[in-house]
Design a protein around this motif. Sequence first.
Motif: not given
Length: 274
Positions: A103-127
């Motif tokens: 309920v919002g605690d370790r979910e920050v790790l899930d978002l971090a994984a999604a952000v890292d994946w988005a970066r790995s796809l070559g995007h210069r900006r992540v929002v």
Amino acid sequence: MSSVSEGRIPDSPVRSVTRGPVRAALRADDGTWIEAVYDPCTPDDGAGGPAGDPGTVIVVAHGFTGSADRPAVRRAVRVFSRYAAVVTFSFRGHGRSGGLSTVGDREVLDLAAAVDWARSLGHRRVVTAGFSMGGSVVLRHGALYPARADAVVSVSAPARWYYRGTAPMRRLHWMVTRPAGRLVGRYGFRTRVHHRAWDPVPLSPVGAAARIAPAPLLIVHGDRDPYFPLDHPRMLAAAAGDAAELWLERGMGHAENAADETLLTRIAGWAVRA
């Protein structure tokens, strides 16, 4: 973070991504597997907004009991993808993701994984753009992972933990804290909730908002939100100071279910300009 593709995941340039959505399984830092979906930018100049920016990706964090495939989340994807690429995912304990919701605690790790994946796809900006529980998670991610997100959008988020001042929040606390409630969550809402209480209590959303700068922060909240009254977004904006822009939306209810196409279009326009 690692990923296992259910479709083609490119190694670097965004332009190599096929037009359709790409699904992947991401592994958070604690080993929990998270389902994720990538939708490329499909600019629609006839939509009345700016031309799309394929270099930007918006990572969407849904609310409690949501998932990457819920209709309200997919509606946000359809609007956002006119302006930028979009990554959606299901938090642990939701949808096809593994693990149990905290309920919002370790979910920050899930978002971090999604952000890292988005970066790995070559995007210069992540929002990052989060709704309700996801809104609190994007705030904590922005505070705990500086420079991972170039801008943050928090919609319908609480300012403080353990809030029980409204009937919907009292029902949510029952579902999270009681065995019978967790059964209702599992079978009624397809959300699997961990039985353990937070230990330690995570950084509060208002505490996180104070640490977002210098990244731009957009706080969006409806004046008819049945979960969190307007003192919550005002507290978040006050804590963030000059880094924050506050939109109080007349007639809006709560989170992604209440975000109509007009509001989502405005949020997407802010995301590509921020």
